[in-house]
Design an enzyme around this catalytic site. Structure first.
Site, PDB file in Angstrom:
ATOM      1  N   ASN A  36      83.450 106.395  91.065  1.00 34.05           N
ATOM      2  CA  ASN A  36      84.233 107.436  90.375  1.00 34.05           C
ATOM      3  C   ASN A  36      83.348 108.626  90.012  1.00 34.05           C
ATOM      4  OD1 ASN A  36      86.730 108.344  89.327  1.00 34.05           O
ATOM      5  ND2 ASN A  36      86.083 107.822  87.246  1.00 34.05           N
ATOM      6  N   LEU A  84      85.416 100.420  85.425  1.00 32.90           N
ATOM      7  CA  LEU A  84      86.626 101.138  85.837  1.00 32.90           C
ATOM      8  C   LEU A  84      87.456 101.350  84.572  1.00 32.90           C
ATOM      9  CD1 LEU A  84      87.531  99.162  89.088  1.00 32.90           C
ATOM     10  CD2 LEU A  84      85.964 101.097  88.755  1.00 32.90           C
ATOM     11  N   LYS A  85      88.144 102.502  84.490  1.00 33.72           N
ATOM     12  CA  LYS A  85      88.709 102.870  83.185  1.00 33.72           C
ATOM     13  C   LYS A  85      90.139 103.398  83.209  1.00 33.72           C
ATOM     14  CE  LYS A  85      87.192 107.635  83.306  1.00 33.72           C
ATOM     15  NZ  LYS A  85      86.755 108.809  82.592  1.00 33.72           N
ATOM     16  N   SER A 125      85.641 100.468  73.593  1.00 36.18           N
ATOM     17  CA  SER A 125      86.733 101.427  73.404  1.00 36.18           C
ATOM     18  C   SER A 125      87.542 101.076  72.167  1.00 36.18           C
ATOM     19  CB  SER A 125      87.633 101.368  74.635  1.00 36.18           C
ATOM     20  OG  SER A 125      88.853 101.986  74.385  1.00 36.18           O
ATOM     21  N   TYR A 150      92.703  96.682  81.394  1.00 36.27           N
ATOM     22  CA  TYR A 150      91.498  97.455  81.066  1.00 36.27           C
ATOM     23  C   TYR A 150      91.034  97.111  79.652  1.00 36.27           C
ATOM     24  CZ  TYR A 150      88.837 101.370  79.198  1.00 36.27           C
ATOM     25  OH  TYR A 150      87.886 102.125  78.555  1.00 36.27           O
ATOM     26  N   LYS A 154      87.448  95.129  78.061  1.00 38.77           N
ATOM     27  CA  LYS A 154      86.551  95.561  76.974  1.00 38.77           C
ATOM     28  C   LYS A 154      86.450  94.468  75.912  1.00 38.77           C
ATOM     29  CE  LYS A 154      85.564  99.656  78.540  1.00 38.77           C
ATOM     30  NZ  LYS A 154      84.270  99.862  79.183  1.00 38.77           N
ATOM     31  N   PHE A 179      86.345 106.732  70.853  1.00 41.83           N
ATOM     32  CA  PHE A 179      87.729 107.168  70.691  1.00 41.83           C
ATOM     33  C   PHE A 179      88.090 108.049  71.906  1.00 41.83           C
ATOM     34  CE2 PHE A 179      89.460 105.033  67.076  1.00 41.83           C
ATOM     35  CZ  PHE A 179      88.349 104.281  66.745  1.00 41.83           C
ATOM     36  N   ASN A 180      88.487 109.289  71.759  1.00 43.37           N
ATOM     37  CA  ASN A 180      88.916 110.031  72.967  1.00 43.37           C
ATOM     38  C   ASN A 180      87.920 111.127  73.326  1.00 43.37           C
ATOM     39  OD1 ASN A 180      91.340 108.634  71.981  1.00 43.37           O
ATOM     40  ND2 ASN A 180      92.381 109.730  73.610  1.00 43.37           N
ATOM     41  N   LEU A 201      94.955 113.234  78.992  1.00 46.61           N
ATOM     42  CA  LEU A 201      95.551 114.505  78.591  1.00 46.61           C
ATOM     43  C   LEU A 201      94.716 115.739  78.950  1.00 46.61           C
ATOM     44  CD1 LEU A 201      97.711 116.091  76.985  1.00 46.61           C
ATOM     45  CD2 LEU A 201      96.341 115.649  74.931  1.00 46.61           C
ATOM     46  N   ASP A 296     101.636 103.548  74.834  1.00 46.65           N
ATOM     47  CA  ASP A 296     100.957 104.489  73.920  1.00 46.65           C
ATOM     48  C   ASP A 296     101.216 104.120  72.460  1.00 46.65           C
ATOM     49  OD1 ASP A 296      99.680 106.141  75.706  1.00 46.65           O
ATOM     50  OD2 ASP A 296     101.262 107.658  75.764  1.00 46.65           O
TER      51      ASP A 296
HETATM   52  P1  NAD Z   1      83.343 107.402  84.609  1.00 53.72           P
HETATM   53  O1  NAD Z   1      84.273 106.749  85.561  1.00 53.72           O
HETATM   54  O2  NAD Z   1      83.127 108.857  84.723  1.00 53.72           O
HETATM   55  O3  NAD Z   1      81.916 106.668  84.624  1.00 53.72           O
HETATM   56  C1  NAD Z   1      81.756 105.322  84.963  1.00 53.72           C
HETATM   57  C2  NAD Z   1      80.706 105.281  86.065  1.00 53.72           C
HETATM   58  O4  NAD Z   1      80.472 103.928  86.438  1.00 53.72           O
HETATM   59  C3  NAD Z   1      81.137 106.029  87.334  1.00 53.72           C
HETATM   60  O5  NAD Z   1      80.101 106.911  87.723  1.00 53.72           O
HETATM   61  C4  NAD Z   1      81.345 104.914  88.359  1.00 53.72           C
HETATM   62  O6  NAD Z   1      81.071 105.348  89.670  1.00 53.72           O
HETATM   63  C5  NAD Z   1      80.363 103.881  87.843  1.00 53.72           C
HETATM   64  N1  NAD Z   1      80.684 102.498  88.252  1.00 53.72           N
HETATM   65  C6  NAD Z   1      81.832 101.812  88.107  1.00 53.72           C
HETATM   66  N2  NAD Z   1      81.686 100.579  88.623  1.00 53.72           N
HETATM   67  C7  NAD Z   1      80.419 100.479  89.078  1.00 53.72           C
HETATM   68  C8  NAD Z   1      79.680  99.459  89.713  1.00 53.72           C
HETATM   69  N3  NAD Z   1      80.216  98.271  90.003  1.00 53.72           N
HETATM   70  N4  NAD Z   1      78.384  99.707  90.043  1.00 53.72           N
HETATM   71  C9  NAD Z   1      77.812 100.910  89.776  1.00 53.72           C
HETATM   72  N5  NAD Z   1      78.470 101.911  89.181  1.00 53.72           N
HETATM   73  C10 NAD Z   1      79.763 101.697  88.834  1.00 53.72           C
HETATM   74  O7  NAD Z   1      83.877 107.030  83.137  1.00 53.72           O
HETATM   75  P2  NAD Z   1      83.347 107.535  81.725  1.00 53.72           P
HETATM   76  O8  NAD Z   1      84.480 108.263  81.074  1.00 53.72           O
HETATM   77  O9  NAD Z   1      82.037 108.154  81.837  1.00 53.72           O
HETATM   78  O10 NAD Z   1      83.245 106.132  80.977  1.00 53.72           O
HETATM   79  C11 NAD Z   1      82.033 105.412  80.880  1.00 53.72           C
HETATM   80  C12 NAD Z   1      82.318 104.090  80.190  1.00 53.72           C
HETATM   81  O11 NAD Z   1      82.915 104.361  78.921  1.00 53.72           O
HETATM   82  C13 NAD Z   1      83.307 103.203  80.947  1.00 53.72           C
HETATM   83  O12 NAD Z   1      82.891 101.864  80.814  1.00 53.72           O
HETATM   84  C14 NAD Z   1      84.609 103.419  80.205  1.00 53.72           C
HETATM   85  O13 NAD Z   1      85.464 102.319  80.291  1.00 53.72           O
HETATM   86  C15 NAD Z   1      84.112 103.623  78.778  1.00 53.72           C
HETATM   87  N6  NAD Z   1      85.076 104.362  77.952  1.00 53.72           N
HETATM   88  C16 NAD Z   1      85.505 105.584  78.371  1.00 53.72           C
HETATM   89  C17 NAD Z   1      86.451 106.272  77.600  1.00 53.72           C
HETATM   90  C18 NAD Z   1      86.977 107.610  78.050  1.00 53.72           C
HETATM   91  O14 NAD Z   1      88.032 108.025  77.547  1.00 53.72           O
HETATM   92  N7  NAD Z   1      86.322 108.331  78.943  1.00 53.72           N
HETATM   93  C19 NAD Z   1      86.940 105.717  76.396  1.00 53.72           C
HETATM   94  C20 NAD Z   1      86.441 104.476  76.007  1.00 53.72           C
HETATM   95  C21 NAD Z   1      85.509 103.803  76.781  1.00 53.72           C
HETATM   96  N1  UFG Z   2      99.459 112.584  77.232  1.00 49.82           N
HETATM   97  C1  UFG Z   2     100.500 113.435  77.542  1.00 49.82           C
HETATM   98  N2  UFG Z   2     100.585 113.919  78.808  1.00 49.82           N
HETATM   99  C2  UFG Z   2      99.684 113.594  79.783  1.00 49.82           C
HETATM  100  C3  UFG Z   2      98.616 112.722  79.466  1.00 49.82           C
HETATM  101  C4  UFG Z   2      98.524 112.230  78.178  1.00 49.82           C
HETATM  102  O1  UFG Z   2     101.328 113.745  76.687  1.00 49.82           O
HETATM  103  O2  UFG Z   2      99.836 114.060  80.921  1.00 49.82           O
HETATM  104  C5  UFG Z   2      99.341 112.076  75.859  1.00 49.82           C
HETATM  105  C6  UFG Z   2      99.397 110.563  75.775  1.00 49.82           C
HETATM  106  O3  UFG Z   2     100.747 110.124  75.738  1.00 49.82           O
HETATM  107  C7  UFG Z   2      98.643 110.310  74.467  1.00 49.82           C
HETATM  108  C8  UFG Z   2      97.618 111.441  74.412  1.00 49.82           C
HETATM  109  O4  UFG Z   2      98.080 112.437  75.334  1.00 49.82           O
HETATM  110  O5  UFG Z   2      99.523 110.468  73.403  1.00 49.82           O
HETATM  111  C9  UFG Z   2      96.230 111.014  74.834  1.00 49.82           C
HETATM  112  O6  UFG Z   2      96.332 110.353  76.095  1.00 49.82           O
HETATM  113  P1  UFG Z   2      95.054 109.990  76.979  1.00 49.82           P
HETATM  114  O7  UFG Z   2      95.573 109.310  78.208  1.00 49.82           O
HETATM  115  O8  UFG Z   2      94.215 111.184  77.157  1.00 49.82           O
HETATM  116  O9  UFG Z   2      94.247 109.013  76.058  1.00 49.82           O
HETATM  117  P2  UFG Z   2      94.667 107.589  75.428  1.00 49.82           P
HETATM  118  O10 UFG Z   2      94.531 107.726  73.961  1.00 49.82           O
HETATM  119  O11 UFG Z   2      95.950 107.103  75.947  1.00 49.82           O
HETATM  120  O12 UFG Z   2      93.571 106.669  76.110  1.00 49.82           O
HETATM  121  C10 UFG Z   2      92.248 106.658  75.651  1.00 49.82           C
HETATM  122  C11 UFG Z   2      91.271 106.290  76.777  1.00 49.82           C
HETATM  123  C12 UFG Z   2      91.487 104.861  77.199  1.00 49.82           C
HETATM  124  C13 UFG Z   2      91.526 103.933  76.030  1.00 49.82           C
HETATM  125  C14 UFG Z   2      92.536 104.422  75.022  1.00 49.82           C
HETATM  126  C15 UFG Z   2      92.590 103.580  73.786  1.00 49.82           C
HETATM  127  O13 UFG Z   2      91.462 107.124  77.893  1.00 49.82           O
HETATM  128  O14 UFG Z   2      90.389 104.506  78.009  1.00 49.82           O
HETATM  129  O15 UFG Z   2      92.186 105.748  74.624  1.00 49.82           O
HETATM  130  O16 UFG Z   2      91.350 103.577  73.173  1.00 49.82           O
HETATM  131  F1  UFG Z   2      91.877 102.690  76.430  1.00 49.82           F
END
Ligand code: NAD
Ligand code: UFG
Length: 339
Positions: A36, A84-85, A125, A150, A154, A179-180, A201, A296
């Site tokens: 990703n 993966l997320k 998360s 997912y 976690k 958080f976000n 979002l 949600d």
């Molecule tokens: P991202 O997808 O940008 O980064 C994850 C990275 O891990 C990517 O570069 C992907 O290629 C790599 N990856 C996945 N599987 C792999 C594997 N088997 N071997 C090697 N590399 C691998 O996502 P991010 O937003 O940077 O998130 C990082 C971490 O934080 C993730 O574990 C995600 O679940 C967690 N997290 C993200 C959010 C969010 O909203 N972005 C919220 C809570 C937790």
């Molecule tokens: N939303 C919209 N329109 C869109 C996309 C999102 O209205 O096109 C709204 C959603 O309904 C939500 C808010 O925007 O109310 C935030 O949504 P996100 O998808 O950006 O974020 P979430 O809070 O749903 O998800 C995040 C992380 C997940 C994690 C989750 C709970 O992306 O990885 O918080 O911690 F699992």
């Protein structure tokens, strides 16, 4: 200074964390399979910091290859971002999510053990608080019932790490519950670059702004919140990255397991944040209200006091900063790293 292995370090949060670690004097080694992400993000990290980053294209599930990375580098601590997320995809392909997320964790732990590395920071998360807990979430709350695979990965990975630390009292495990995360580095050189239609979002809003999507649909305006749209704890990705530097400092000095929320403690609604994006960037976002999205929660936000008390970390950036920096990244890179 210590040498930190960033598993999944080419991704959104990993690349920003690499910048903050390097700027704080740490060395970093990045391992990613580019599932990703792409290596360009790390080239940009080098541009921002002026330092060379050691980068390996390795799937973290492949133990032999990962072990080689440990053997070639003297690693002091690991940050595990490699997961993966996409929540929706995890419902469609649960086995892919369980396989990747759990396997990467186990393989990392095995390689750490064999190479005598004792410290690990894990990207967890807020999703682990589940449906039952009341906001604001504190780390003392019992984890809840997750609403998708997912989230369960976690939940399970936290348990695996806790059990491993219990069995190995000389280990240090820090579970960071994000958080976000939104926004981008102020240089506009790195940022979030989702493939396909964004699930989250703010990347969606940014793609509407740049003309890649016609309009935003706000999912539901009949929630029990002040303006009827969901409220979330949006955190600037650079503040989040700095939280990892604090967590590394802490973990290098302490053993056992600690859990920290990384959030601002202040929720904003979907409508508020879309309006802020428009005002700060002087740009119009076409949007309409649509039905709720399954799964949600009306509200999710942190009590962020523990991270302040124990790590001395708190967020510094405002919602205006998040919206401005996101647009700066998107308008300079309309097609992400492919530009
Ligand atoms: P991202 O997808 O940008 O980064 C994850 C990275 O891990 C990517 O570069 C992907 O290629 C790599 N990856 C996945 N599987 C792999 C594997 N088997 N071997 C090697 N590399 C691998 O996502 P991010 O937003 O940077 O998130 C990082 C971490 O934080 C993730 O574990 C995600 O679940 C967690 N997290 C993200 C959010 C969010 O909203 N972005 C919220 C809570 C937790
Ligand atoms: N939303 C919209 N329109 C869109 C996309 C999102 O209205 O096109 C709204 C959603 O309904 C939500 C808010 O925007 O109310 C935030 O949504 P996100 O998808 O950006 O974020 P979430 O809070 O749903 O998800 C995040 C992380 C997940 C994690 C989750 C709970 O992306 O990885 O918080 O911690 F699992």
């Amino acid at each position: 200074m210590a040498n930190i292995l960033l598993a999944g370090g080419a991704g959104y949060i990993g690349s920003h964390t690499a910048v903050e670690l390097i700027n704080s004097g740490y060395d970093v080694v990045v391992v990613d399979n580019y599932y990703n992400s792409c290596p360009e993000s790390i080239r940009r990290v080098e541009k921002i910091t002026g330092k060379k980053v050691k980068l390996y294209e390795v799937d973290v599930k492949e133990k032999d290859k990962l072990d080689k990375v440990f053997k070639e580098n003297k690693i002091d601590a690991v940050i595990h971002f490699a997961g993966l997320k996409a929540v929706g995809e995890s419902v469609q392909k649960p086995e892919l999510y369980y396989r990747n997320n759990i396997d990467t964790t186990l393989t990392l732990l095995e390689c750490m053990k064999e190479n005598n590395v004792k410290k690990i920071i894990f990207s967890s998360s807020a999703t682990v608080y589940g449906e039952e807990n009341k906001v604001p979430y504190t780390e003392k709350m019992k984890k809840g019932t997750c609403t998708n695979p997912y989230g369960w990965t976690k939940f399970m990975m936290e348990q695996i790490l806790e059990d491993t630390a219990k069995a190995n009292p000389d280990m240090g495990v820090v579970l960071l519950r994000y958080f976000n995360p939104i926004g981008a580095h102020e240089s506009g050189l790195i940022g979030e670059d989702p493939q396909g239609i964004p699930n989250n979002l703010m990347p969606y809003v940014a793609q509407v702004a740049v003309g890649r999507r016609d309009h935003l649909t706000i999912f539901g305006n009949d929630y029990p919140t002040p303006d009827g749209t969901c409220r979330r704890d949006y955190i600037h990705v650079v503040d989040l990255a700095k939280g990892h530097v604090k967590a590394i400092e802490y973990s290098l000095k302490n053993n056992g397991v600690e859990v920290f929320n990384l959030g601002t403690g202040t929720p904003y609604s979907v409508t508020e944040i879309v309006e802020t994006f428009q005002r700060v960037n002087n740009i119009t976002i076409k949007y309409e209200y649509g039905p709720r999205r399954a799964g949600d929660l009306p509200e999710s936000y942190a009590n962020a006091e523990k991270a302040l008390k124990v790590l001395g970390w708190k967020t510094e950036k405002t919602l205006d900063d998040m919206c401005r920096d996101l647009w700066n990244w998107q308008k300079n890179n309309p097609n992400g790293f492919r530009d």
